[in-house]
Design an enzyme around this catalytic site. Structure first.
Site, PDB file in Angstrom:
ATOM      1  CE  LYS A  13      -2.053  -1.202   3.926  1.00  0.00           C
ATOM      2  NZ  LYS A  13      -1.341  -2.470   4.200  1.00  0.00           N
ATOM      3  NE  ARG A 127       7.141  -2.650   6.384  1.00  0.00           N
ATOM      4  CZ  ARG A 127       5.812  -2.545   6.479  1.00  0.00           C
ATOM      5  NH1 ARG A 127       5.109  -2.057   5.461  1.00  0.00           N
ATOM      6  NH2 ARG A 127       5.200  -2.934   7.566  1.00  0.00           N
ATOM      7  NE  ARG A 171       2.096  -5.069  11.586  1.00  0.00           N
ATOM      8  CZ  ARG A 171       3.263  -5.037  10.939  1.00  0.00           C
ATOM      9  NH1 ARG A 171       4.303  -5.670  11.432  1.00  0.00           N
ATOM     10  NH2 ARG A 171       3.367  -4.388   9.823  1.00  0.00           N
TER      11      ARG A 171
HETATM   12  P1  ADP Z   1       1.269  -1.868   7.635  1.00  0.00           P
HETATM   13  O1  ADP Z   1       2.139  -1.036   6.710  1.00  0.00           O
HETATM   14  O2  ADP Z   1       2.005  -3.030   8.186  1.00  0.00           O
HETATM   15  O3  ADP Z   1      -0.063  -2.195   7.047  1.00  0.00           O
HETATM   16  P2  ADP Z   1       0.624   0.542   9.146  1.00  0.00           P
HETATM   17  O4  ADP Z   1       1.818   1.409   9.087  1.00  0.00           O
HETATM   18  O5  ADP Z   1      -0.520   0.903   8.260  1.00  0.00           O
HETATM   19  O6  ADP Z   1       1.034  -0.987   8.920  1.00  0.00           O
HETATM   20  O7  ADP Z   1       0.096   0.459  10.639  1.00  0.00           O
HETATM   21  C1  ADP Z   1       0.950   0.131  11.709  1.00  0.00           C
HETATM   22  C2  ADP Z   1       0.138  -0.039  12.981  1.00  0.00           C
HETATM   23  O8  ADP Z   1      -0.528   1.200  13.297  1.00  0.00           O
HETATM   24  C3  ADP Z   1      -0.961  -1.072  12.930  1.00  0.00           C
HETATM   25  O9  ADP Z   1      -0.484  -2.388  13.217  1.00  0.00           O
HETATM   26  C4  ADP Z   1      -1.921  -0.547  14.016  1.00  0.00           C
HETATM   27  O10 ADP Z   1      -1.436  -0.843  15.317  1.00  0.00           O
HETATM   28  C5  ADP Z   1      -1.821   0.959  13.828  1.00  0.00           C
HETATM   29  N1  ADP Z   1      -2.833   1.449  12.867  1.00  0.00           N
HETATM   30  C6  ADP Z   1      -2.604   1.983  11.640  1.00  0.00           C
HETATM   31  N2  ADP Z   1      -3.755   2.311  11.027  1.00  0.00           N
HETATM   32  C7  ADP Z   1      -4.757   1.963  11.905  1.00  0.00           C
HETATM   33  C8  ADP Z   1      -6.181   2.029  11.858  1.00  0.00           C
HETATM   34  N3  ADP Z   1      -6.831   2.507  10.784  1.00  0.00           N
HETATM   35  N4  ADP Z   1      -6.857   1.583  12.934  1.00  0.00           N
HETATM   36  C9  ADP Z   1      -6.240   1.118  14.023  1.00  0.00           C
HETATM   37  N5  ADP Z   1      -4.907   0.997  14.125  1.00  0.00           N
HETATM   38  C10 ADP Z   1      -4.163   1.420  13.074  1.00  0.00           C
HETATM   39  P1  ADP Z   2       2.190  -1.882   3.226  1.00  0.00           P
HETATM   40  O1  ADP Z   2       2.215  -0.367   3.202  1.00  0.00           O
HETATM   41  O2  ADP Z   2       0.983  -2.448   2.549  1.00  0.00           O
HETATM   42  O3  ADP Z   2       2.380  -2.449   4.588  1.00  0.00           O
HETATM   43  P2  ADP Z   2       4.778  -1.664   1.855  1.00  0.00           P
HETATM   44  O4  ADP Z   2       4.497  -0.808   0.658  1.00  0.00           O
HETATM   45  O5  ADP Z   2       5.534  -1.082   2.969  1.00  0.00           O
HETATM   46  O6  ADP Z   2       3.427  -2.386   2.351  1.00  0.00           O
HETATM   47  O7  ADP Z   2       5.548  -2.973   1.302  1.00  0.00           O
HETATM   48  C1  ADP Z   2       5.950  -4.011   2.196  1.00  0.00           C
HETATM   49  C2  ADP Z   2       7.323  -4.541   1.782  1.00  0.00           C
HETATM   50  O8  ADP Z   2       7.217  -5.262   0.556  1.00  0.00           O
HETATM   51  C3  ADP Z   2       8.366  -3.459   1.538  1.00  0.00           C
HETATM   52  O9  ADP Z   2       9.597  -3.979   1.958  1.00  0.00           O
HETATM   53  C4  ADP Z   2       8.324  -3.225   0.025  1.00  0.00           C
HETATM   54  O10 ADP Z   2       9.577  -2.777  -0.482  1.00  0.00           O
HETATM   55  C5  ADP Z   2       7.997  -4.629  -0.483  1.00  0.00           C
HETATM   56  N1  ADP Z   2       7.130  -4.625  -1.680  1.00  0.00           N
HETATM   57  C6  ADP Z   2       6.117  -3.785  -1.985  1.00  0.00           C
HETATM   58  N2  ADP Z   2       5.516  -4.119  -3.150  1.00  0.00           N
HETATM   59  C7  ADP Z   2       6.166  -5.234  -3.587  1.00  0.00           C
HETATM   60  C8  ADP Z   2       6.018  -6.090  -4.748  1.00  0.00           C
HETATM   61  N3  ADP Z   2       5.087  -5.867  -5.683  1.00  0.00           N
HETATM   62  N4  ADP Z   2       6.867  -7.140  -4.857  1.00  0.00           N
HETATM   63  C9  ADP Z   2       7.821  -7.381  -3.918  1.00  0.00           C
HETATM   64  N5  ADP Z   2       8.008  -6.630  -2.812  1.00  0.00           N
HETATM   65  C10 ADP Z   2       7.193  -5.573  -2.647  1.00  0.00           C
END
Ligand code: ADP
Ligand code: ADP
Ligand code: ZN
Length: 216
Positions: A13, A127, A171
């Site tokens: 994302k 990551r 998570r």
């Molecule tokens: P990821 O990239 O792994 O999807 P985020 O950076 O979006 O994780 O979120 C990290 C943490 O922040 C989540 O595990 C949760 O604890 C908190 N968080 C983020 N967005 C939300 C939300 N919309 N509602 C509740 N908790 C959230």
């Molecule tokens: P999210 O915001 O959904 O938690 P991230 O964008 O941070 O996810 O991506 C999670 C990890 O996977 C990062 O280390 C990123 O560089 C890697 N990544 C993202 N998209 C891809 C893809 N299409 N193929 C392989 N690795 C990816």
């Protein structure tokens, strides 16, 4: 254009949001980034969010909804926004609907990035994030040109404290129980689009871009 990016932790994302922001010049509202900034600044919100985040649990709905409400009142969201990581529960989605209705706005599209859990665990453990600009890298799948340094701004890369295996598993479980039901919620609203997140980063973007161009 008002876009919601959905998908489990590690789906891509944040990575895809960077492309969208660059191309469409709309603000990126990532609740996870907002919580991490609050923790860094040692605010009351940061203190409250930290224990939940470290445990892999969701921050309570009320807290999360309030920060989004405030953010949506800022002027730069008038021409569109991209939500990344919000909403994550049905209660948050319902609150968002209400907020947007009051502002006379609507969601244009929800894009769900689908990736199987075994791949997600590898993505999360490898990551690395830029301390300065927040760009996501991966040790193996998306490495920076120089190890440990951000390509975009030269900032130092770090590992998020919740990207360890134990927290990542919790998570993913939290995602299944609390966030996944949103797929049906937005499907019923006719807003849901699925993208295969297993493809290479640029291929995923092509698919996302086609969806966005299709609704413009
Ligand atoms: P990821 O990239 O792994 O999807 P985020 O950076 O979006 O994780 O979120 C990290 C943490 O922040 C989540 O595990 C949760 O604890 C908190 N968080 C983020 N967005 C939300 C939300 N919309 N509602 C509740 N908790 C959230
Ligand atoms: P999210 O915001 O959904 O938690 P991230 O964008 O941070 O996810 O991506 C999670 C990890 O996977 C990062 O280390 C990123 O560089 C890697 N990544 C993202 N998209 C891809 C893809 N299409 N193929 C392989 N690795 C990816
Ligand atoms: Zn950077």
């Amino acid at each position: 254009m008002n876009i919601i990016f959905m998908g489990p932790p590690g789906a891509g994302k944040g990575t895809q949001s960077d492309f969208i922001i660059e191309k469409y010049q709309i603000p990126h509202i990532a609740t996870g980034d907002m919580f991490r900034a609050a923790i860094k600044n040692e605010t009351k919100l940061g203190l409250e969010a930290k224990s939940y985040m470290d445990a892999g649990k969701l921050v309570p709905d009320e807290v999360t909804i309030n920060i989004v409400k405030e953010r949506l009142l800022e002027d730069d969201t008038k021409n569109g926004f991209i939500f990344d990581g919000f909403p994550r529960t049905i209660v948050q989605a319902q609150a968002l609907d209400k907020m947007l209705k009051e502002l006379n706005r609507d969601i244009d599209v929800v894009i769900n990035i689908d990736v199987p859990f075994d791949v997600l665990l590898k993505r999360l453990s490898g990551r690395r994030i830029c301390k300065v600009c927040g760009t996501s890298y991966h040790l193996e799948f998306n490495p920076p040109q120089v190890a440990g340094i951000c390509d975009k701004c030269g900032g130092e890369l770090y590992t998020r404290s919740d990207d360890n295996e134990e927290s990542a598993r919790v998570r993913l479980e939290t995602y299944t129980n609390e966030t996944k039901p949103l797929i049906e919620y937005y499907l019923n609203r006719g807003l849901l689009n699925e993208v295969n997140g297993l493809q290479a980063v640029d291929k995923v973007f092509i698919d996302i871009n086609n969806i966005i161009e299709g609704i413009k």
